[in-house]
Design an enzyme around this catalytic site. Sequence first.
Site, PDB file in Angstrom:
ATOM      1  N   ARG A  33       1.714  -4.303 -14.027  1.00  0.00           N
ATOM      2  CA  ARG A  33       1.940  -3.350 -12.923  1.00  0.00           C
ATOM      3  C   ARG A  33       2.247  -4.065 -11.602  1.00  0.00           C
ATOM      4  NH1 ARG A  33       1.969  -0.614 -16.867  1.00  0.00           N
ATOM      5  NH2 ARG A  33       1.123   1.479 -17.150  1.00  0.00           N
ATOM      6  N   SER A  51      -0.920   7.559 -13.871  1.00  0.00           N
ATOM      7  CA  SER A  51      -2.201   6.867 -13.648  1.00  0.00           C
ATOM      8  C   SER A  51      -2.348   6.609 -12.154  1.00  0.00           C
ATOM      9  CB  SER A  51      -2.230   5.514 -14.364  1.00  0.00           C
ATOM     10  OG  SER A  51      -2.089   5.668 -15.744  1.00  0.00           O
ATOM     11  N   GLU A  97      -2.596   2.645  -8.086  1.00  0.00           N
ATOM     12  CA  GLU A  97      -1.318   2.173  -8.626  1.00  0.00           C
ATOM     13  C   GLU A  97      -0.132   2.631  -7.778  1.00  0.00           C
ATOM     14  OE1 GLU A  97       1.298   3.794 -11.926  1.00  0.00           O
ATOM     15  OE2 GLU A  97      -0.018   2.444 -13.039  1.00  0.00           O
TER      16      GLU A  97
HETATM   17  P1  FAD Z   1       9.488   6.098  -6.895  1.00  0.00           P
HETATM   18  O1  FAD Z   1       8.175   6.785  -6.984  1.00  0.00           O
HETATM   19  O2  FAD Z   1      10.611   6.807  -6.252  1.00  0.00           O
HETATM   20  O3  FAD Z   1       9.267   4.687  -6.193  1.00  0.00           O
HETATM   21  C1  FAD Z   1       8.200   3.840  -6.574  1.00  0.00           C
HETATM   22  C2  FAD Z   1       8.214   2.599  -5.660  1.00  0.00           C
HETATM   23  O4  FAD Z   1       9.421   1.866  -5.899  1.00  0.00           O
HETATM   24  C3  FAD Z   1       8.255   2.959  -4.178  1.00  0.00           C
HETATM   25  O5  FAD Z   1       7.577   1.944  -3.473  1.00  0.00           O
HETATM   26  C4  FAD Z   1       9.727   2.938  -3.853  1.00  0.00           C
HETATM   27  O6  FAD Z   1      10.001   2.680  -2.493  1.00  0.00           O
HETATM   28  C5  FAD Z   1      10.227   1.800  -4.731  1.00  0.00           C
HETATM   29  N1  FAD Z   1      11.620   1.960  -5.160  1.00  0.00           N
HETATM   30  C6  FAD Z   1      12.149   3.006  -5.842  1.00  0.00           C
HETATM   31  N2  FAD Z   1      13.442   2.774  -6.126  1.00  0.00           N
HETATM   32  C7  FAD Z   1      13.740   1.561  -5.583  1.00  0.00           C
HETATM   33  C8  FAD Z   1      14.925   0.764  -5.531  1.00  0.00           C
HETATM   34  N3  FAD Z   1      16.076   1.153  -6.093  1.00  0.00           N
HETATM   35  N4  FAD Z   1      14.849  -0.432  -4.889  1.00  0.00           N
HETATM   36  C9  FAD Z   1      13.707  -0.855  -4.309  1.00  0.00           C
HETATM   37  N5  FAD Z   1      12.567  -0.149  -4.327  1.00  0.00           N
HETATM   38  C10 FAD Z   1      12.577   1.037  -4.972  1.00  0.00           C
HETATM   39  N6  FAD Z   1       4.359   4.051 -15.036  1.00  0.00           N
HETATM   40  C11 FAD Z   1       4.226   3.135 -16.017  1.00  0.00           C
HETATM   41  O7  FAD Z   1       4.418   1.939 -15.776  1.00  0.00           O
HETATM   42  N7  FAD Z   1       3.889   3.503 -17.288  1.00  0.00           N
HETATM   43  C12 FAD Z   1       3.662   4.797 -17.629  1.00  0.00           C
HETATM   44  O8  FAD Z   1       3.371   5.081 -18.781  1.00  0.00           O
HETATM   45  C13 FAD Z   1       3.821   5.782 -16.622  1.00  0.00           C
HETATM   46  N8  FAD Z   1       3.600   7.092 -16.898  1.00  0.00           N
HETATM   47  C14 FAD Z   1       3.726   8.029 -15.910  1.00  0.00           C
HETATM   48  C15 FAD Z   1       3.496   9.369 -16.230  1.00  0.00           C
HETATM   49  C16 FAD Z   1       3.626  10.356 -15.266  1.00  0.00           C
HETATM   50  C17 FAD Z   1       3.388  11.801 -15.642  1.00  0.00           C
HETATM   51  C18 FAD Z   1       3.994   9.995 -13.945  1.00  0.00           C
HETATM   52  C19 FAD Z   1       4.169  11.050 -12.895  1.00  0.00           C
HETATM   53  C20 FAD Z   1       4.213   8.662 -13.602  1.00  0.00           C
HETATM   54  C21 FAD Z   1       4.072   7.664 -14.594  1.00  0.00           C
HETATM   55  N9  FAD Z   1       4.273   6.300 -14.312  1.00  0.00           N
HETATM   56  C22 FAD Z   1       4.168   5.365 -15.309  1.00  0.00           C
HETATM   57  C23 FAD Z   1       4.612   5.864 -12.930  1.00  0.00           C
HETATM   58  C24 FAD Z   1       6.123   5.973 -12.621  1.00  0.00           C
HETATM   59  O9  FAD Z   1       6.777   6.787 -13.552  1.00  0.00           O
HETATM   60  C25 FAD Z   1       6.795   4.600 -12.613  1.00  0.00           C
HETATM   61  O10 FAD Z   1       6.199   3.774 -11.646  1.00  0.00           O
HETATM   62  C26 FAD Z   1       8.294   4.706 -12.282  1.00  0.00           C
HETATM   63  O11 FAD Z   1       8.922   3.457 -12.427  1.00  0.00           O
HETATM   64  C27 FAD Z   1       8.551   5.232 -10.871  1.00  0.00           C
HETATM   65  O12 FAD Z   1       9.919   5.540 -10.780  1.00  0.00           O
HETATM   66  P2  FAD Z   1      10.468   6.429  -9.585  1.00  0.00           P
HETATM   67  O13 FAD Z   1      11.945   6.361  -9.639  1.00  0.00           O
HETATM   68  O14 FAD Z   1       9.868   7.779  -9.624  1.00  0.00           O
HETATM   69  O15 FAD Z   1       9.933   5.602  -8.348  1.00  0.00           O
HETATM   70  N1  EPU Z   2     -10.077   7.340 -21.815  1.00  0.00           N
HETATM   71  C1  EPU Z   2     -11.233   8.063 -21.734  1.00  0.00           C
HETATM   72  N2  EPU Z   2     -11.270   9.136 -20.884  1.00  0.00           N
HETATM   73  C2  EPU Z   2     -10.200   9.496 -20.138  1.00  0.00           C
HETATM   74  C3  EPU Z   2      -8.996   8.742 -20.218  1.00  0.00           C
HETATM   75  C4  EPU Z   2      -8.964   7.648 -21.080  1.00  0.00           C
HETATM   76  O1  EPU Z   2     -12.229   7.742 -22.376  1.00  0.00           O
HETATM   77  O2  EPU Z   2     -10.315  10.484 -19.401  1.00  0.00           O
HETATM   78  C5  EPU Z   2      -9.997   6.221 -22.771  1.00  0.00           C
HETATM   79  C6  EPU Z   2      -9.107   6.618 -23.950  1.00  0.00           C
HETATM   80  O3  EPU Z   2      -9.812   7.332 -24.928  1.00  0.00           O
HETATM   81  C7  EPU Z   2      -8.616   5.282 -24.446  1.00  0.00           C
HETATM   82  C8  EPU Z   2      -8.582   4.436 -23.188  1.00  0.00           C
HETATM   83  O4  EPU Z   2      -9.365   5.108 -22.203  1.00  0.00           O
HETATM   84  O5  EPU Z   2      -9.549   4.736 -25.350  1.00  0.00           O
HETATM   85  C9  EPU Z   2      -7.159   4.199 -22.675  1.00  0.00           C
HETATM   86  O6  EPU Z   2      -6.511   5.452 -22.458  1.00  0.00           O
HETATM   87  P1  EPU Z   2      -4.935   5.645 -22.632  1.00  0.00           P
HETATM   88  O7  EPU Z   2      -4.504   5.138 -23.973  1.00  0.00           O
HETATM   89  O8  EPU Z   2      -4.604   7.053 -22.288  1.00  0.00           O
HETATM   90  O9  EPU Z   2      -4.288   4.649 -21.590  1.00  0.00           O
HETATM   91  P2  EPU Z   2      -4.649   4.296 -20.080  1.00  0.00           P
HETATM   92  O10 EPU Z   2      -5.225   2.932 -20.045  1.00  0.00           O
HETATM   93  O11 EPU Z   2      -5.443   5.385 -19.458  1.00  0.00           O
HETATM   94  C10 EPU Z   2      -2.384   3.122 -19.631  1.00  0.00           C
HETATM   95  C11 EPU Z   2      -1.353   3.137 -18.559  1.00  0.00           C
HETATM   96  C12 EPU Z   2      -0.413   4.314 -18.727  1.00  0.00           C
HETATM   97  C13 EPU Z   2       0.271   4.179 -20.074  1.00  0.00           C
HETATM   98  C14 EPU Z   2      -0.788   4.152 -21.173  1.00  0.00           C
HETATM   99  C15 EPU Z   2      -0.191   3.833 -22.519  1.00  0.00           C
HETATM  100  C16 EPU Z   2      -2.250   2.016 -16.618  1.00  0.00           C
HETATM  101  C17 EPU Z   2      -2.814   2.144 -15.250  1.00  0.00           C
HETATM  102  N3  EPU Z   2      -1.960   3.158 -17.246  1.00  0.00           N
HETATM  103  O12 EPU Z   2      -3.187   4.287 -19.439  1.00  0.00           O
HETATM  104  O13 EPU Z   2       0.568   4.261 -17.697  1.00  0.00           O
HETATM  105  O14 EPU Z   2       1.149   5.250 -20.316  1.00  0.00           O
HETATM  106  O15 EPU Z   2      -1.746   3.086 -20.901  1.00  0.00           O
HETATM  107  O16 EPU Z   2       0.175   2.494 -22.565  1.00  0.00           O
HETATM  108  O17 EPU Z   2      -2.060   0.899 -17.087  1.00  0.00           O
HETATM  109  C18 EPU Z   2       1.005   4.961 -15.457  1.00  0.00           C
HETATM  110  O18 EPU Z   2       1.049   3.759 -15.161  1.00  0.00           O
HETATM  111  O19 EPU Z   2       1.238   5.870 -14.617  1.00  0.00           O
HETATM  112  C19 EPU Z   2       0.695   5.343 -16.834  1.00  0.00           C
HETATM  113  C20 EPU Z   2       0.584   6.611 -17.232  1.00  0.00           C
END
Ligand code: FAD
Ligand code: EPU
Length: 338
Positions: free
Chosen positions: A162, A238, A333
Amino acid sequence: MIETNIDLQPHNTLAVSARSAHFARVQTLEQLREALAFARERQLPILPLGGGSNIVLTGDFPGLAIQVDLRGFSLIAGDSGYSVEAAAGENWHQLVMATVQKGLGGLENLALIPGKIGAAPIQNIGAYGIELCDRFVSLQAMEVVSGTLHEFSAQDCAFSYRDSVFKGSLRDKYIITQVNLYLPGVWQAHVDYPALRQYLAEQNWNANALTPAQVAQAVIEIRNSKLPLPDRIPNAGSFFKNPIVDNTSYQTLKAEHPDLVAFAAGDRWKLAAGWLIDRAGWRGIRRNAVGVHELQALVLINPGRGAGSEVTQLAEEIVEDVHAKFGVSLEPEPRYYP
Ligand code: FAD
Ligand code: EPU
């Protein structure tokens, strides 16, 4: 081209209403250069925007928000795999599905992550055992002060969990315009992540005969079972990073809480922040407009479309409580603006 006093509510998935003094949607490199010059001449801070799925607007933004809407991508067959070149404004999930639908493997574990290509390197997006850096080759970015384009290798980007150089020493210094990835010709499914392995076992799928499309489908279904869709329940995914602690701290916590969830990270341990927040009793709570998602305690939600400060106040309470109960510090995050 530059608008003034624009509400950014449609531009962030937490659906926070906050006004940007200026706003520009750029579709060409020249427009991006002009927008940067506009900000430079007026000494305005800039806020690069993709899909707004990883930001928290804590108040009005006094500068120029730039929606990076550069489009286009190509898949180029090479001797031993495929090169993917994608402009910053392309949708991440659509790119993943375009590769998967062609039968190309490599990005399927990253299906359904919201946002745009240009933001993917900022925090080195990751899910289900794969991170962007595993498929990353290089990126192009425009320097904010000069408007010139630079190329960054994987090494230049200094990716880690991250994190990247764009959240550290080069923060706010470059706008990413294009990202280049590589998909190996010989594909192997990566299905070791516990939730993915369990899901496949429940479906009786043969782990040795999977296709990229099947893995993507599994990831999509797992994600849909616990992560709220921002269109229906505003959120930023997250809200905290999973904290990484040394072995001694991990062993102490594990002795006190035998069901603690943690993953080995080299000689340290990555703790499941969702588990800590859940065990501290926060899952499902509501505080006026905001709350903690009832199916995933790591996700803060804003169903009442409250102010960003309501979200950050709740986050602070959670940080304090988790620290008091487990001695572990949680770090947000998403990035806060302004
Ligand atoms: P924005 O929110 O628009 O920007 C994020 C940051 O990047 C800001 O600081 C912005 O200024 C900068 N930025 C954006 N575009 C540019 C550019 N072209 N050049 C320079 N800087 C830029 N993240 C994960 O890693 N794994 C996950 O599984 C995951 N699951 C998610 C689930 C949900 C439901 C949500 C809402 C978010 C999740 N995220 C996850 C976080 C998010 O999706 C990622 O961080 C994604 O890359 C953000 O993209 P965005 O275009 O929306 O960025
Ligand atoms: N858990 C609980 N209670 C909760 C949530 C999670 O006990 O309320 C436990 C789950 O049961 C599991 C463990 O925590 O054993 C991990 O949960 P999960 O697999 O959902 O993943 P996470 O660690 O919560 C991370 C990333 C996600 C990514 C998933 C899958 C971060 C900060 N988050 O979540 O990324 O999609 O793993 O790889 O690393 C994001 O960055 O926005 C994001 C959604």
